[in-house]
Design a protein around this motif. Sequence first.
Motif, PDB file in Angstrom:
ATOM      1  N   UNK A  79       0.829  -1.214   0.000  1.00  0.00           N
ATOM      2  CA  UNK A  79       0.000   0.000   0.000  1.00  0.00           C
ATOM      3  C   UNK A  79       0.858   1.257   0.000  1.00  0.00           C
ATOM      4  N   UNK A  80       1.868   1.325   0.884  1.00  0.00           N
ATOM      5  CA  UNK A  80       2.670   2.545   0.965  1.00  0.00           C
ATOM      6  C   UNK A  80       3.590   2.688  -0.241  1.00  0.00           C
ATOM      7  N   UNK A  81       3.981   1.596  -0.830  1.00  0.00           N
ATOM      8  CA  UNK A  81       4.772   1.710  -2.051  1.00  0.00           C
ATOM      9  C   UNK A  81       3.934   2.280  -3.200  1.00  0.00           C
ATOM     10  N   UNK A  82       2.654   1.964  -3.203  1.00  0.00           N
ATOM     11  CA  UNK A  82       1.783   2.429  -4.278  1.00  0.00           C
ATOM     12  C   UNK A  82       1.447   3.915  -4.160  1.00  0.00           C
ATOM     13  N   UNK A  83       1.640   4.507  -2.977  1.00  0.00           N
ATOM     14  CA  UNK A  83       1.314   5.924  -2.778  1.00  0.00           C
ATOM     15  C   UNK A  83       2.455   6.816  -3.286  1.00  0.00           C
ATOM     16  N   UNK A  84       2.096   7.981  -3.780  1.00  0.00           N
ATOM     17  CA  UNK A  84       3.140   8.955  -4.115  1.00  0.00           C
ATOM     18  C   UNK A  84       3.877   9.359  -2.846  1.00  0.00           C
ATOM     19  N   UNK A  85       5.164   9.621  -2.914  1.00  0.00           N
ATOM     20  CA  UNK A  85       5.927   9.960  -1.711  1.00  0.00           C
ATOM     21  C   UNK A  85       5.350  11.136  -0.946  1.00  0.00           C
ATOM     22  N   UNK A  86       4.741  12.094  -1.629  1.00  0.00           N
ATOM     23  CA  UNK A  86       4.217  13.271  -0.933  1.00  0.00           C
ATOM     24  C   UNK A  86       2.988  12.947  -0.099  1.00  0.00           C
ATOM     25  N   UNK A  87       2.260  11.878  -0.448  1.00  0.00           N
ATOM     26  CA  UNK A  87       1.040  11.541   0.272  1.00  0.00           C
ATOM     27  C   UNK A  87       1.255  10.564   1.442  1.00  0.00           C
ATOM     28  N   UNK A  88       2.424  10.029   1.511  1.00  0.00           N
ATOM     29  CA  UNK A  88       2.617   8.972   2.512  1.00  0.00           C
ATOM     30  C   UNK A  88       2.508   9.511   3.937  1.00  0.00           C
ATOM     31  N   UNK A  89       3.185  10.618   4.246  1.00  0.00           N
ATOM     32  CA  UNK A  89       3.104  11.177   5.586  1.00  0.00           C
ATOM     33  C   UNK A  89       1.705  11.663   5.909  1.00  0.00           C
ATOM     34  N   UNK A  94      -3.181  10.813   9.151  1.00  0.00           N
ATOM     35  CA  UNK A  94      -4.612  10.510   9.250  1.00  0.00           C
ATOM     36  C   UNK A  94      -4.848   9.217  10.038  1.00  0.00           C
ATOM     37  N   UNK A  95      -4.005   8.224   9.788  1.00  0.00           N
ATOM     38  CA  UNK A  95      -4.144   6.963  10.548  1.00  0.00           C
ATOM     39  C   UNK A  95      -3.909   7.191  12.038  1.00  0.00           C
ATOM     40  N   UNK A  96      -2.948   8.056  12.395  1.00  0.00           N
ATOM     41  CA  UNK A  96      -2.690   8.339  13.802  1.00  0.00           C
ATOM     42  C   UNK A  96      -3.864   9.053  14.449  1.00  0.00           C
ATOM     43  N   UNK A  97      -4.469  10.013  13.709  1.00  0.00           N
ATOM     44  CA  UNK A  97      -5.610  10.753  14.256  1.00  0.00           C
ATOM     45  C   UNK A  97      -6.836   9.867  14.393  1.00  0.00           C
ATOM     46  N   UNK A  98      -6.966   8.857  13.534  1.00  0.00           N
ATOM     47  CA  UNK A  98      -8.103   7.937  13.585  1.00  0.00           C
ATOM     48  C   UNK A  98      -7.894   6.815  14.621  1.00  0.00           C
ATOM     49  N   UNK A  99      -6.735   6.769  15.244  1.00  0.00           N
ATOM     50  CA  UNK A  99      -6.494   5.722  16.240  1.00  0.00           C
ATOM     51  C   UNK A  99      -5.581   4.639  15.749  1.00  0.00           C
ATOM     52  N   UNK A 104       1.935   0.388  14.008  1.00  0.00           N
ATOM     53  CA  UNK A 104       2.392   1.762  14.145  1.00  0.00           C
ATOM     54  C   UNK A 104       3.373   1.990  13.006  1.00  0.00           C
ATOM     55  N   UNK A 105       3.090   3.038  12.155  1.00  0.00           N
ATOM     56  CA  UNK A 105       3.846   3.243  10.922  1.00  0.00           C
ATOM     57  C   UNK A 105       4.561   4.584  11.003  1.00  0.00           C
ATOM     58  N   UNK A 106       5.793   4.585  10.493  1.00  0.00           N
ATOM     59  CA  UNK A 106       6.563   5.815  10.426  1.00  0.00           C
ATOM     60  C   UNK A 106       7.503   5.720   9.230  1.00  0.00           C
TER      61      UNK A 106
END
Length: 497
Positions: A79-89, A94-99, A104-106
Amino acid sequence: MCSPPTSACPVLKRVGDRLRRLWPASLLGRLTLVMVAGVLVTQLAASAIWASQLRAKSQVEAQSAAQYVAHSAAGAIRFFRSLPPAYRMLIIQQLREMGGTRFFVNLNHAYVPITQIAPHPLAQSVIATVRETLKTDLPHSPGFELAFAWPDQLVVAEHDVRLNDLPDAWVQHVLLLQPDPAPILVIQTEIEPGNWLYMAALMPNPYFLSSNDPFAWDRLTLQGLSLAVVLLLCLLVVRSITRPLAALSDAAEAFGQGHEEGASPLPETGSREFINTARAFSAMRERIQRYIEDRERLFISISHDLRTPITRLKLRSELLDDEALRNEFEEDLDELDMMVKGALQCVKDTDIHENPAEVKLDALLGRLVRSAQLAGHVVAYQPSGLTVRAKPLALKRAIGNLLDNALFYGERAEIGVSEEPGALAIAVRDHGPGVPDDAFASLFDPYVRLAHGREQNDGGMGLGLGIARSIAEAHGGQLLLENHPQGGLNAVIRLPA
């Protein structure tokens, strides 16, 4: 059989001697040792089997959980490889704010060193399974860095940013930090040059390492309590079994020593076998007691009936004109009177009931020698001037039996008295054929007489040596028999000095 050059036999002998010394002498100790050892061996064997099964089960569960976590991690990496680098963070925020999600991803610009937990076989097996599964699901990935770490030591970002430095909202629904922390699986992979994906997650069973340990403190405590209860019950059972046996032993010892006054009957409690034994012992004790009482009454009657003729003989001895002969008659009648008075005690203990006194051995032995010489026997004795504390009539009876045997079975006899360290020895030696070595063990048995003795004295009963030994032992001494180096039998009474 051990050969002489080897030293295995002495070692085995020493080990055997030590084991025999450790083996208890009492029935209570032996039963307790056997039951405790049996329970311990059984408990250890059961614990070993249970531990083996637990480890096998934990291994299977951990492998399955590792494959599940690896498949989830492979999906997240895709999933993260498929995202553009600018959208990953942005997605991570958003995942952190949603719980958060399962991980845990960084994102980091380089690999973050991890302080791993202590080596553990199950943890290493899980890491190997996760690595193989990730390689299978993501064959074109450059590689994966895997490790287990404790939460308080976990670094999650560059510049030594630790997990404890992050807001609780970012990790409280993903990682278990309180109250009992669990090891965290960290997966790092380079999704493109200069960009590393950092993922941390718990195993489906966060405490899979402690649940795999059969010797954890809580389990050891439970096993120890159960073992203590079983051992306590075993000891109570053994005690309940041996207590009646101890009472039976005490009763038998008291009965054997003649302490029947005030003896209480054996309690008929316990197992059926002991109740039957107690009843049989009580019945036997009553029968023997009745027999002893009947025998005592018989000897009391005999001793009472003998008093009258003894008294008449004493009166008639006064009419003798020869003073020396009269004194001899009076001494013989006094001895006979003492024997009649102690008839009952004599039957019980083959000893005359009299008080100990200082006995001059020259006077006692001199009279025995004179009596034998008057009968035509050859007896040699050298006065010693020694005295001993003993029962005079009983000691005379014991020495008289030995002298009679020596004169019956040998041509002549010699009596000697000597002092030894802490003892006094009275030796009676004959000049007969002696005794075969294999016959010494049976000489003290009642009614046992050797062939030579039967030829010399066919009227004997074979009781003299047994009575002499009983009298010597009643004085705290012993009677020893041995063949003299110059021929004949040498009988030695050793008495405490």
